[in-house]
Design an enzyme around this catalytic site. Structure first.
Site, mmCIF file in Angstrom:
data_model
loop_
_atom_site.group_PDB
_atom_site.id
_atom_site.type_symbol
_atom_site.label_atom_id
_atom_site.label_comp_id
_atom_site.label_asym_id
_atom_site.label_seq_id
_atom_site.Cartn_x
_atom_site.Cartn_y
_atom_site.Cartn_z
ATOM 1 N N LYS A 1 0.805 -1.221 0.000
ATOM 2 C CA LYS A 1 0.000 0.000 0.000
ATOM 3 C C LYS A 1 0.840 1.274 0.000
ATOM 4 O O LYS A 1 0.444 2.292 -0.539
ATOM 5 C CB LYS A 1 -0.956 -0.006 1.190
ATOM 6 N N GLU B 1 -9.656 6.608 3.417
ATOM 7 C CA GLU B 1 -10.568 5.641 4.027
ATOM 8 C C GLU B 1 -9.740 4.419 4.409
ATOM 9 O O GLU B 1 -8.702 4.165 3.812
ATOM 10 C CB GLU B 1 -11.660 5.231 3.027
ATOM 11 N N SER C 1 1.266 -9.868 -1.218
ATOM 12 C CA SER C 1 0.962 -8.437 -1.077
ATOM 13 C C SER C 1 1.329 -7.862 0.278
ATOM 14 O O SER C 1 1.595 -6.667 0.406
ATOM 15 C CB SER C 1 -0.531 -8.210 -1.357
HETATM 16 C C1 LIG Z 1 -5.283 -3.882 1.251
HETATM 17 C C2 LIG Z 1 -4.614 -5.157 0.987
HETATM 18 C C3 LIG Z 1 -5.001 -5.993 -0.089
HETATM 19 C C4 LIG Z 1 -6.166 -5.714 -0.973
HETATM 20 O O1 LIG Z 1 -6.081 -4.536 -1.697
HETATM 21 P P1 LIG Z 1 -5.806 -4.476 -3.255
HETATM 22 O O2 LIG Z 1 -6.102 -3.077 -3.610
HETATM 23 O O3 LIG Z 1 -6.688 -5.450 -3.939
HETATM 24 O O4 LIG Z 1 -4.368 -4.822 -3.451
HETATM 25 C C5 LIG Z 1 -4.274 -7.149 -0.304
HETATM 26 N N1 LIG Z 1 -3.248 -7.493 0.491
HETATM 27 C C6 LIG Z 1 -2.855 -6.732 1.527
HETATM 28 C C7 LIG Z 1 -1.707 -7.188 2.363
HETATM 29 C C8 LIG Z 1 -3.525 -5.548 1.814
HETATM 30 O O5 LIG Z 1 -3.116 -4.795 2.855
#
Ligand SMILES: *Cc1c(COP(=O)(O)O)cnc(C)c1O
Length: 406
Positions: free
Chosen positions: A98, A120, A391
């Site tokens: 993020k 948000e 992610s």
């Molecule tokens: C917020 C988040 C997501 C989902 O958000 P996307 O916009 O789809 O990437 C996925 N993995 C993690 C670790 C997150 O913090």
């Protein structure tokens, strides 16, 4: 729309001037926000070399990029694939992808002369990333968060306050992410002169989906470079999880525009099936949704007969959004990316597997992408090479996993 098709022999160009990816996207907002979106579009398009240099420097020295592309042999053997590589966004500062986006947007806010950033948040990950970035750049920060999420995510609420952000409780609706977006958009309308709205995923009115994808594309660009550097050769599939779709679009987009279709790996997005596709406890907007407008854009949406968004559910708070970014909707219809749904139980099993076999505790969001590996092994064979974007890290999910009885 056909002029956007890669199969028509032309390079994919992304959204048109109004922000439409085929029929999806656009900008469905009150009159009062239109000038702010135009100002934002102009500032985004006017990014110059000094902006890119400042962003690249922070991504390197502050975030710790490039994140590694790690060859996970224990995992590959267990799922029955030749090779599995993990793109380690979990190692980025604040523990997820993020921050790539919040740095880009908040640098833009500064260039635009805005003193105040709002955001948000659902689970609190985007709120923490925004609060972190605002602390770094000396910007005032207010984060809108549903009261139910504030209760569930006390640690992230405390972190945001430590970082100097104000956490604004949102009482409306179910007190979760979708309500927080609505409240933040409403607040932005009232304070557009001095306030920048930093959206946390590849959603919202134009230019947000394109802007967020641009800032997250560092994931896929690095991955392509690392595949070449390591001499990996053929990659059969690239997988990422989908909430609003920002880590996935940032992973996929450089492959879509940079790799000819004949050589392109299979691109697969993993969305949340929650308790199952045959229940009403799901977040599978691509598999079960229908097109509609929410939060200023047109895309696949979980909605009732009257067009009201349904409450999405997933064990992972980052995936329980009832919509999905418009570029994903376009990629789905055009067959450019395939989307599959993964249940809570499958994600938990993948979480346990990576933790035990590689000593890497992934976010439950990321575990949805990892859960596709056995399916891909069955489809692509035991020699196949698959890249998975991890992610984020799973420290934030330990209580949930413990409650689930792992
Ligand atoms: C917020 C988040 C997501 C989902 O958000 P996307 O916009 O789809 O990437 C996925 N993995 C993690 C670790 C997150 O913090």
């Amino acid at each position: 729309m056909s002029d956007l098709l890669p199969s028509a022999g032309m390079a994919y160009q992304g959204a048109d001037a109004q922000g439409f990816f085929g029929p999806y996207g656009g900008s469905f907002v009150p009159e009062t926000v239109v000038p702010a979106l135009q100002e934002l579009t102009a500032a985004f398009e006017a990014r110059d070399e000094s902006f890119e240099r400042e962003l690249a420097g922070l991504l390197r020295d502050y975030v710790g990029r490039p994140t590694p592309l790690y060859r996970a042999d224990n995992l590959a053997a267990a799922v029955g694939l030749g090779r599995v590589y993990l793109k380690r966004e979990d190692l980025a500062h604040t523990g997820a992808h993020k921050i790539n986006n919040t740095l880009g947007q908040c640098l833009l806010a500064k260039r635009m002369g805005k003193k105040r950033v709002i955001a948000e948040t659902g689970a609190g990950q985007h709120g923490v990333a925004t609060a972190t970035t605002c602390a770094l750049l000396g910007l005032e920060c207010a984060v809108f968060m549903g009261v139910e999420d504030i209760r569930r995510q006390a640690l992230n609420v405390y972190k945001m306050r430590l970082l100097g952000a104000e956490v604004v409780p949102v009482e409306e609706g179910g007190g979760t992410l979708a309500d927080a977006v609505t409240a933040a958009l409403r607040h932005w309308v009232e304070r557009v002169e001095d306030t920048f709205y930093c959206i946390g995923s590849a959603v919202g009115p134009h230019p947000y989906p394109t802007m967020v994808r641009t800032f997250q594309s560092v994931i896929g660009e690095e991955t392509i470079a690392q595949i070449a550097e390591k001499g990996i050769g053929r990659v059969d599939a690239v997988v990422a999880c989908i909430g609003g779709g920002s880590n996935a679009i940032g992973t996929f987009y450089p492959f879509v525009v940079g790799v000819p279709q004949a050589d392109r790996p299979l691109l697969v997005g993993a969305e949340a099936a929650g308790m199952g596709l045959d229940t009403d406890r799901t977040g599978a907007s691509m598999t079960l949704g229908t097109p509609g407008v929410m939060h200023g854009f047109y895309s696949y949406l979980l909605q009732d007969d009257a067009g009201n968004p349904l409450e999405a559910y997933s064990i992972s708070a980052g995936l329980d959004y009832p919509g999905v970014g418009p570029e994903h909707a376009y990629f789905k219809d055009e067959g450019i990316v395939r989307y599959e749904a993964v249940t809570d139980a499958e994600a938990l099993a993948a979480f346990a597997q990576l933790t035990r076999l590689e000593g890497i505790i992934p976010a439950i969001e990321s575990s949805h992408a990892l859960a596709l590996l056995p399916r891909l092994a069955a489809e692509l064979g035991t020699e196949a090479t698959v890249v998975v974007t991890v992610s984020g890290r799973g420290d934030k999910d330990i209580d949930i996993v413990r409650e689930a009885g792992l």
